[in-house]
Design a protein around this motif. Structure first.
Motif, mmCIF file in Angstrom:
data_model
loop_
_atom_site.group_PDB
_atom_site.id
_atom_site.type_symbol
_atom_site.label_atom_id
_atom_site.label_comp_id
_atom_site.label_asym_id
_atom_site.label_seq_id
_atom_site.Cartn_x
_atom_site.Cartn_y
_atom_site.Cartn_z
ATOM 1 N N VAL A 146 -78.699 -54.278 26.191
ATOM 2 C CA VAL A 146 -77.267 -54.217 25.924
ATOM 3 C C VAL A 146 -77.065 -54.456 24.430
ATOM 4 O O VAL A 146 -78.003 -54.831 23.719
ATOM 5 N N TYR A 148 -75.354 -56.784 21.930
ATOM 6 C CA TYR A 148 -74.668 -58.046 21.653
ATOM 7 C C TYR A 148 -73.904 -57.889 20.335
ATOM 8 O O TYR A 148 -74.368 -57.204 19.414
ATOM 9 N N LYS A 151 -68.162 -61.258 17.806
ATOM 10 C CA LYS A 151 -66.727 -60.977 17.933
ATOM 11 C C LYS A 151 -65.932 -61.575 16.776
ATOM 12 O O LYS A 151 -64.956 -60.983 16.308
ATOM 13 N N ASN A 165 -63.653 -55.783 23.311
ATOM 14 C CA ASN A 165 -64.814 -54.933 23.523
ATOM 15 C C ASN A 165 -65.040 -54.026 22.321
ATOM 16 O O ASN A 165 -64.091 -53.675 21.608
ATOM 17 N N THR A 167 -65.490 -50.720 20.252
ATOM 18 C CA THR A 167 -64.838 -49.420 20.394
ATOM 19 C C THR A 167 -65.130 -48.580 19.151
ATOM 20 O O THR A 167 -65.588 -49.096 18.122
ATOM 21 N N SER A 292 -70.121 -61.419 22.500
ATOM 22 C CA SER A 292 -70.101 -60.787 23.811
ATOM 23 C C SER A 292 -71.191 -59.720 23.823
ATOM 24 O O SER A 292 -71.964 -59.595 22.868
ATOM 25 N N ASN A 294 -71.879 -55.552 25.365
ATOM 26 C CA ASN A 294 -71.426 -54.338 26.046
ATOM 27 C C ASN A 294 -72.605 -53.415 26.296
ATOM 28 O O ASN A 294 -73.680 -53.587 25.705
ATOM 29 N N GLU A 295 -72.399 -52.428 27.141
ATOM 30 C CA GLU A 295 -73.376 -51.349 27.306
ATOM 31 C C GLU A 295 -73.660 -50.731 25.932
ATOM 32 O O GLU A 295 -72.768 -50.609 25.094
ATOM 33 N N GLU A 364 -68.743 -63.043 33.009
ATOM 34 C CA GLU A 364 -68.742 -62.238 31.792
ATOM 35 C C GLU A 364 -69.782 -62.767 30.797
ATOM 36 O O GLU A 364 -70.040 -63.971 30.757
ATOM 37 N N PRO A 365 -70.370 -61.834 30.013
ATOM 38 C CA PRO A 365 -70.053 -60.399 29.906
ATOM 39 C C PRO A 365 -70.737 -59.538 30.962
ATOM 40 O O PRO A 365 -70.639 -58.315 30.924
ATOM 41 N N THR A 368 -68.864 -56.710 32.662
ATOM 42 C CA THR A 368 -68.485 -55.616 31.761
ATOM 43 C C THR A 368 -69.627 -54.625 31.586
ATOM 44 O O THR A 368 -69.420 -53.409 31.651
ATOM 45 N N TYR A 369 -70.845 -55.116 31.379
ATOM 46 C CA TYR A 369 -71.942 -54.181 31.141
ATOM 47 C C TYR A 369 -72.620 -53.704 32.426
ATOM 48 O O TYR A 369 -73.509 -52.864 32.385
#
Length: 425
Positions: A146, A148, A151, A165, A167, A292, A294-295, A364-365, A368-369
């Protein structure tokens, strides 16, 4: 004489009110390769199972991860001295099939375990099955890489949405722009991963390769057709980032982790298994920033992320009693239905009812992923791939040097093709 004594002793025990005499307990020999946080969590699950099942006792042994574990399994099973159940990387399944070390898991076995194939993510079931679709192991998780991210450092930038997230990362150029910006903000190594070689380099390369629709082996041929160009492009992307100072020079695994926690990197590619590391640091107040995961974004033609699975496998032992096999299947079913605790280690449980549960969705996270389970790219189905395989050797000897400028991406891909093909011919 012994049989008559055993019957007599059992009768005495029943008269005394002991419904389950100690010697009636089925002992199951368990082997795994789980260390660190994974090992702690698995030992806790084993303890809980044993406490809840007075008729079955798991006797666990943890062996060294990687080649030592699989060598031990192969030799032990060959002489009838293997365990009754073991953890197994599904990326090693093709080699296991060639070696004949696994016992097929039938529909009747699944029924005994209280499970069905439909309760698992399709990608993990495919990775756990042979070419004919016969199940050879039960997937326990999907562990993928994933992305990391820091944030705190990204707050107010165009790369963080209102939900916190990532973007705006829809191409290699987008990623390069973010990393260049982070370099200007004082992050010395904007994107960290294990660049020195090994698993980290393979997983990052393979993600970029499969995001182009690349296939390492097709019909016994390595990097056939345009797959060679796709491999070259994946290496070139990493080499370009290294040349621009956007990824670290020769970072070993531990160093890559420290670069992110030490605020030298704004992004970090690694497995979901590091989620507890940062959760623990955040709880202890030692991390110093919000984070956090995400994928890994789709930077090329399609969504795809490297993944593997820890599975439960039954060694090929023709002398295993039905009583022991039923006990093993009871263990597997119980573990799958208690996989929420395994999810706390960062892994995505392969058992979909766990992922769909309110408890997991509130984690979480992880929640989400978890979507990446639908597009997980498992290692190629070939005996030259998987954990501790010749593919890893090619990464160390060819891909990593090319990323660091010691070899051209074209030459690295071509030599990788030649070396791996020679092992299949």
């Amino acid at each position: 004489m012994t049989g008559r004594f055993t019957k007599f002793a059992a009768t005495v025990a029943m008269i005394a009110g002991l419904a389950s005499p100690a010697w009636a307990k089925v002992q199951v020999e368990w082997w795994d390769f789980l260390a660190g946080g994974d090992g702690v969590r698995m030992k806790a699950l084993i303890q809980q199972f044993n406490a809840e099942h007075p008729d079955i006792e798991i006797k666990g042994t943890t062996l060294e991860w990687g080649m030592p574990f699989y060598t031990k399994v192969r030799t032990a099973v060959a002489v009838g001295e293997g365990p009754d159940i073991m953890t197994y990387h599904l990326s090693r399944l093709p080699l296991a099939l060639e070696e004949g070390v696994l016992s097929p898991i039938t529909d009747a076995d699944l029924a005994t375990a209280g499970l069905s194939k439909e309760e698992f993510f399709p990608a993990s079931i495919a990775a756990a099955s042979d070419e004919a679709g016969q199940l050879m192991a039960l997937p326990f998780d999907i562990h993928a890489i994933v992305l990391y991210y820091n944030k705190t450092a990204l707050a107010g930038s165009k790369w963080l949405d209102t939900d916190g997230n990532l973007t705006g990362l829809e191409s290699v150029e987008d990623m390069t722009e973010l990393l260049t910006w982070a370099k200007e903000q004082g992050f010395s190594d904007p994107l960290s991963f294990q660049t020195a070689g090994g698993g980290g380099t393979w997983r990052t390369f393979y993600t970029l390769f499969t995001q182009q629709g690349g296939q390492l082996v097709t019909d016994g041929q390595v990097l056939e057709g345009d797959n060679l160009a796709k491999a070259t492009r994946a290496i070139q992307i990493l080499a370009d980032w290294r040349a621009a100072g956007l990824i670290p020079e020769q970072a070993e695994y531990e160093a890559s982790v420290a670069l992110f926690s030490g605020k030298k990197s704004i992004l970090f590619i690694n497995g979901v298994w590091e989620v507890p590391t940062y959760k623990d640091q955040s709880t202890a107040g030692t991390l110093g920033f919000d984070w956090s995961a995400n994928e890994v974004p789709q930077l090329l033609d399609q969504r795809s992320t490297w993944a593997d699975s820890h599975g439960f496998a039954i060694p090929n032992d023709p002398n295993m009693s039905q009583e022991t096999r039923d006990a093993v299947l009871t263990i597997i079913g119980w573990m799958e239905k208690h996989s929420l605790a395994w999810g706390e280690a960062g892994h995505i449980p392969a058992y979909k009812p766990t992922v769909d549960s309110a408890e997991y969705q509130g984690m979480e996270p992880n929640a989400t992923y978890a979507v990446l389970a639908e597009t997980a790219a498992f290692d190629p189905r070939t005996r030259i791939a998987g954990v501790a395989s010749p593919v890893y050797d090619a990464v160390d000897n060819l891909i990593a040097p090319a990323v660091h400028g010691f070899l051209s991406p074209e030459d690295a891909a071509l030599q990788m093709q030649e070396q791996l093909q020679s092992l299949l011919d």
